[in-house]
Design a protein around this motif. Structure first.
Motif, mmCIF file in Angstrom:
data_model
loop_
_atom_site.group_PDB
_atom_site.id
_atom_site.type_symbol
_atom_site.label_atom_id
_atom_site.label_comp_id
_atom_site.label_asym_id
_atom_site.label_seq_id
_atom_site.Cartn_x
_atom_site.Cartn_y
_atom_site.Cartn_z
ATOM 1 N N VAL A 162 0.850 -1.183 0.000
ATOM 2 C CA VAL A 162 0.000 0.000 0.000
ATOM 3 C C VAL A 162 0.893 1.243 0.000
ATOM 4 C CG1 VAL A 162 -1.764 1.320 1.246
ATOM 5 C CG2 VAL A 162 -1.846 -1.189 1.239
ATOM 6 N N VAL A 163 0.621 2.147 -0.933
ATOM 7 C CA VAL A 163 1.371 3.397 -1.039
ATOM 8 C C VAL A 163 0.460 4.561 -0.674
ATOM 9 C CG1 VAL A 163 2.481 5.000 -2.631
ATOM 10 C CG2 VAL A 163 2.993 2.568 -2.771
ATOM 11 N N GLU A 164 0.904 5.382 0.280
ATOM 12 C CA GLU A 164 0.127 6.542 0.722
ATOM 13 C C GLU A 164 0.997 7.790 0.653
ATOM 14 O OE1 GLU A 164 -2.121 9.342 1.687
ATOM 15 O OE2 GLU A 164 -3.090 7.367 1.613
ATOM 16 N N VAL A 165 0.492 8.831 -0.014
ATOM 17 C CA VAL A 165 1.267 10.051 -0.199
ATOM 18 C C VAL A 165 1.410 10.848 1.100
ATOM 19 C CG1 VAL A 165 -0.698 11.507 -0.868
ATOM 20 C CG2 VAL A 165 1.599 12.022 -1.745
ATOM 21 N N GLY A 171 4.267 8.503 3.054
ATOM 22 C CA GLY A 171 5.051 9.587 2.479
ATOM 23 C C GLY A 171 5.634 9.175 1.144
ATOM 24 N N ALA A 172 4.846 8.421 0.372
ATOM 25 C CA ALA A 172 5.337 7.829 -0.878
ATOM 26 C C ALA A 172 4.436 8.215 -2.045
ATOM 27 C CB ALA A 172 5.406 6.312 -0.754
ATOM 28 N N THR A 173 5.024 8.257 -3.231
ATOM 29 C CA THR A 173 4.292 8.617 -4.438
ATOM 30 C C THR A 173 4.653 7.658 -5.562
ATOM 31 O OG1 THR A 173 4.424 10.954 -3.823
ATOM 32 C CG2 THR A 173 3.801 10.464 -6.084
ATOM 33 N N VAL A 174 3.643 7.185 -6.277
ATOM 34 C CA VAL A 174 3.884 6.386 -7.479
ATOM 35 C C VAL A 174 4.094 7.355 -8.633
ATOM 36 C CG1 VAL A 174 2.970 4.665 -9.075
ATOM 37 C CG2 VAL A 174 2.529 4.455 -6.612
ATOM 38 N N THR A 185 12.077 0.882 -8.048
ATOM 39 C CA THR A 185 11.135 0.273 -8.992
ATOM 40 C C THR A 185 10.793 -1.122 -8.514
ATOM 41 O OG1 THR A 185 12.918 -0.570 -10.399
ATOM 42 C CG2 THR A 185 11.995 1.590 -10.962
ATOM 43 N N ARG A 186 9.521 -1.492 -8.694
ATOM 44 C CA ARG A 186 9.066 -2.819 -8.297
ATOM 45 C C ARG A 186 8.049 -3.325 -9.289
ATOM 46 N NH1 ARG A 186 6.981 -3.723 -2.380
ATOM 47 N NH2 ARG A 186 6.257 -5.540 -3.548
ATOM 48 N N ASP A 187 8.024 -4.650 -9.474
ATOM 49 C CA ASP A 187 7.078 -5.276 -10.395
ATOM 50 C C ASP A 187 5.859 -5.801 -9.642
ATOM 51 O OD1 ASP A 187 8.772 -4.793 -12.501
ATOM 52 O OD2 ASP A 187 9.668 -6.803 -12.486
ATOM 53 N N PHE A 188 4.698 -5.602 -10.239
ATOM 54 C CA PHE A 188 3.439 -6.117 -9.692
ATOM 55 C C PHE A 188 2.644 -6.737 -10.834
ATOM 56 C CE2 PHE A 188 4.782 -2.492 -7.187
ATOM 57 C CZ PHE A 188 4.650 -2.941 -5.873
ATOM 58 N N ASP A 189 1.766 -7.682 -10.501
ATOM 59 C CA ASP A 189 0.920 -8.224 -11.561
ATOM 60 C C ASP A 189 -0.467 -7.593 -11.564
ATOM 61 O OD1 ASP A 189 0.179 -9.574 -9.229
ATOM 62 O OD2 ASP A 189 -0.403 -11.382 -10.306
ATOM 63 N N ALA A 190 -0.730 -6.688 -10.575
ATOM 64 C CA ALA A 190 -1.971 -5.913 -10.574
ATOM 65 C C ALA A 190 -1.775 -4.659 -9.732
ATOM 66 C CB ALA A 190 -3.142 -6.735 -10.039
ATOM 67 N N VAL A 191 -2.428 -3.587 -10.135
ATOM 68 C CA VAL A 191 -2.391 -2.319 -9.404
ATOM 69 C C VAL A 191 -3.819 -1.820 -9.240
ATOM 70 C CG1 VAL A 191 -1.604 0.083 -9.425
ATOM 71 C CG2 VAL A 191 -0.134 -1.720 -10.383
ATOM 72 N N ILE A 192 -4.174 -1.404 -8.030
ATOM 73 C CA ILE A 192 -5.473 -0.783 -7.788
ATOM 74 C C ILE A 192 -5.231 0.696 -7.498
ATOM 75 C CG2 ILE A 192 -7.513 -0.659 -6.307
ATOM 76 C CD1 ILE A 192 -7.200 -3.634 -5.758
ATOM 77 N N SER A 211 3.077 -3.954 -19.166
ATOM 78 C CA SER A 211 3.326 -4.963 -20.192
ATOM 79 C C SER A 211 2.228 -6.008 -20.078
ATOM 80 C CB SER A 211 4.715 -5.599 -20.000
ATOM 81 O OG SER A 211 4.789 -6.263 -18.754
ATOM 82 N N ALA A 212 2.303 -7.050 -20.874
ATOM 83 C CA ALA A 212 1.218 -8.029 -20.918
ATOM 84 C C ALA A 212 1.017 -8.754 -19.592
ATOM 85 C CB ALA A 212 1.492 -9.047 -22.033
ATOM 86 N N ASP A 213 2.118 -9.001 -18.867
ATOM 87 C CA ASP A 213 1.994 -9.832 -17.668
ATOM 88 C C ASP A 213 2.402 -9.129 -16.376
ATOM 89 O OD1 ASP A 213 4.656 -9.637 -18.252
ATOM 90 O OD2 ASP A 213 5.106 -11.769 -17.957
ATOM 91 N N LYS A 214 2.757 -7.845 -16.446
ATOM 92 C CA LYS A 214 3.168 -7.159 -15.216
ATOM 93 C C LYS A 214 3.090 -5.646 -15.381
ATOM 94 C CE LYS A 214 8.137 -6.928 -16.244
ATOM 95 N NZ LYS A 214 9.500 -7.293 -15.798
ATOM 96 N N VAL A 215 3.201 -4.969 -14.241
ATOM 97 C CA VAL A 215 3.315 -3.513 -14.213
ATOM 98 C C VAL A 215 4.546 -3.164 -13.378
ATOM 99 C CG1 VAL A 215 2.248 -1.338 -13.511
ATOM 100 C CG2 VAL A 215 0.815 -3.195 -14.356
ATOM 101 N N THR A 216 5.417 -2.363 -13.926
ATOM 102 C CA THR A 216 6.588 -1.913 -13.178
ATOM 103 C C THR A 216 6.309 -0.514 -12.659
ATOM 104 O OG1 THR A 216 8.088 -3.228 -14.550
ATOM 105 C CG2 THR A 216 9.056 -1.440 -13.263
ATOM 106 N N ALA A 217 6.303 -0.402 -11.335
ATOM 107 C CA ALA A 217 5.981 0.869 -10.693
ATOM 108 C C ALA A 217 7.249 1.569 -10.230
ATOM 109 C CB ALA A 217 5.060 0.639 -9.506
#
Length: 463
Positions: free
Chosen positions: A200-203, A233-236, A258-265, A242-248
């Motif tokens: 969880v990321v919260e600004v 205290g974080a910001t995306v 940077t981190r890889d996730f397979d879903a982002v809400i 890409s087809a199988d992941k999201v790099t944030a």
């Protein structure tokens, strides 16, 4: 020829349909215009289906703890499609209930998209063409939708809004939730409980920033204990898809990773549905996508009102419903009291639950109050221990001089039900004396409410 009514409500969510029904009860000829589903976002894509999902997660959590209760449960698992199907079924049932209530109260339902063309005049774009509607009073209850930030827009594939998260295309293994308000934390809790590795990321400098600071800190401790990663205290900054992941790309207190996730809400707030209604031409004031209203939801344009999410914070279904009742009564010639924001409770259905009403301790002090604060932990309550839910606390904030209950804040099992006791107390302008003299049943979780009040005057018995 135009259809004519005493009152027309635009939007059939929890504010709109309640307003329409109350108006009809008072003898008004009422119509309601809705472009999508009866019940609005809350019933179809918000409050209700999310609670159905969270109930499934709660039962799954309890099944995994069967041994703690002297029970055996082997081969525990879940079927995500079946969980979602149940959630959608609950929403469908209640949407049908709204249709029944509107029909029962003789409210005319018009399916289509409304536009105000002049004071008291509406054109509705329906499947059969444009229809003209006229009314002595019009109530805007058009609600709001998820906010999209540039670069973080939901696409329904790997990046989801709350609507996508309610019918997820897959079960995420590594999930990023942007925003730690009620919506973000509820989905984080749901997917984390089902096994997703959740970040969880919260600004802001703490999660659940509208809650009391102690409650936020307690919640963070519990979420981390459950396996969540909390970045405050974080910001995306960027999402590379890409087809199988999201790099944030995430900036945390000046450092970038940077981190890889397979879903982002994405749960970064909402924007009011004010476009295409013809409001500007009528002179309606709009501030940051929300209609500006007075204490009784008047827009400044005679005969035109706005209620619920489109009229601004707090963005809560029960606030919208009460505003709807108030406005219907005003239009019918009655004299209802304005809705007092400080008496509106807020509930978050994560694990553990969070509920509050009134001022936080910090806000009470900032408002100039000398405060008395009481606290009581779940671990000191017999019912909580018997339920196997000893993690939580109840906190009450009073004015030290007058004994006025300024606020109440809770975290733990079933606090979304308990909070109503304090809401009734605040509405009745209760002081500590009445609460101390109130008899609370034993053994109940509600006894902690009593003990918290007692603790504010150093009189707690059981801790």
């Amino acid at each position: 020829m135009a259809q004519t009514f005493d009152m027309v409500v635009i939007g059939a969510g929890p504010g709109g349909y309640v307003c329409a029904i109350r108006g009809a009860q008072l003898g008004l000829k009422v119509a309601i215009i809705e472009r999508a589903e009866l019940g609005g976002i809350c019933l179809n894509w918000g409050c209700i289906p999310t609670k159905a999902l969270l109930r499934s997660a709660e039962v799954f959590h309890l099944m995994a703890r069967a041994k703690d209760f002297g029970l055996k449960a082997d081969g525990i698992g879940y079927d995500l499609d079946a969980v979602v199907k149940r959630s959608r079924g609950v929403a469908k049932q209640l949407s049908g209930g709204v249709a029944h209530l509107l029909k029962k109260n003789k409210v005319t339902v018009i399916a289509g998209e409304a536009k105000l063309t002049a004071p008291g005049k509406i054109t509705v774009k329906t499947a059969k063409g444009d229809e003209a509607v006229e009314a002595k009073a019009i109530v805007l209850a058009t609600g709001a939708r998820a906010r999209d930030l540039p670069g973080l827009e939901a696409d329904g594939k790997r990046v989801w809004s709350y609507r996508h998260a309610l019918v997820p295309p897959h079960m995420p293994k590594d999930l990023l939730v942007i925003g730690s308000g009620a919506i973000g934390i509820e989905f984080a809790s749901f997917f984390n409980t089902l096994g997703a590795k959740t970040t969880v990321v919260e600004v802001m400098d703490r999660i659940l920033p509208v809650e009391d600071a102690e409650i936020s800190a307690f919640a963070k401790k519990q979420f981390v204990k459950q396996g969540m990663t909390i970045l405050e205290g974080a910001t995306v900054k960027k999402l590379d898809r890409s087809a199988d992941k999201v790099t944030a790309t995430i900036e945390v207190r000046g450092k970038t990773e940077t981190r890889d996730f397979d879903a982002v809400i994405s749960a970064v707030g909402i924007v009011g549905n004010v476009e295409g209604l013809g409001l500007e031409a009528l002179g309606v004031k709009i501030d940051r996508t929300h209609v500006v209203v007075d204490a009784r939801c008047g827009t400044g344009v005679p005969g035109l009102y706005a209620i619920g999410d489109v009229a601004g914070a707090p963005w809560l279904a029960h606030k919208a419903s009460h505003e709807g009742v108030m406005v219907a009564e005003l239009i019918a010639g009655q004299h209802p009291h304005p809705i007092r924001a400080e008496n509106i409770p807020g509930c978050t259905y994560c694990q553990p639950q969070i509920a509050s009403v009134g001022l936080t301790e910090d806000k009470a002090k900032a408002a100039g109050h000398e405060v008395r604060v009481g606290r009581f932990p779940f671990v000191g309550n017999g019912k909580a221990i018997a339920l196997g839910e000893p993690e939580g606390m109840v906190k009450t904030v009073f004015d030290a001089k007058t004994g006025e209950l300024l606020g109440a804040h809770m975290i733990g099992a079933e606090v979304t039900e308990l909070i109503q006791g304090y809401v009734v107390g605040k509405t009745l302008e209760t002081t500590e004396a009445e609460l101390m003299e109130t008899v609370f049943a034993h053994p109940t979780l509600s006894e902690m409410m009593h003990e918290s009040v007692l603790d504010a005057w150093n009189r707690a018995i059981h801790f």
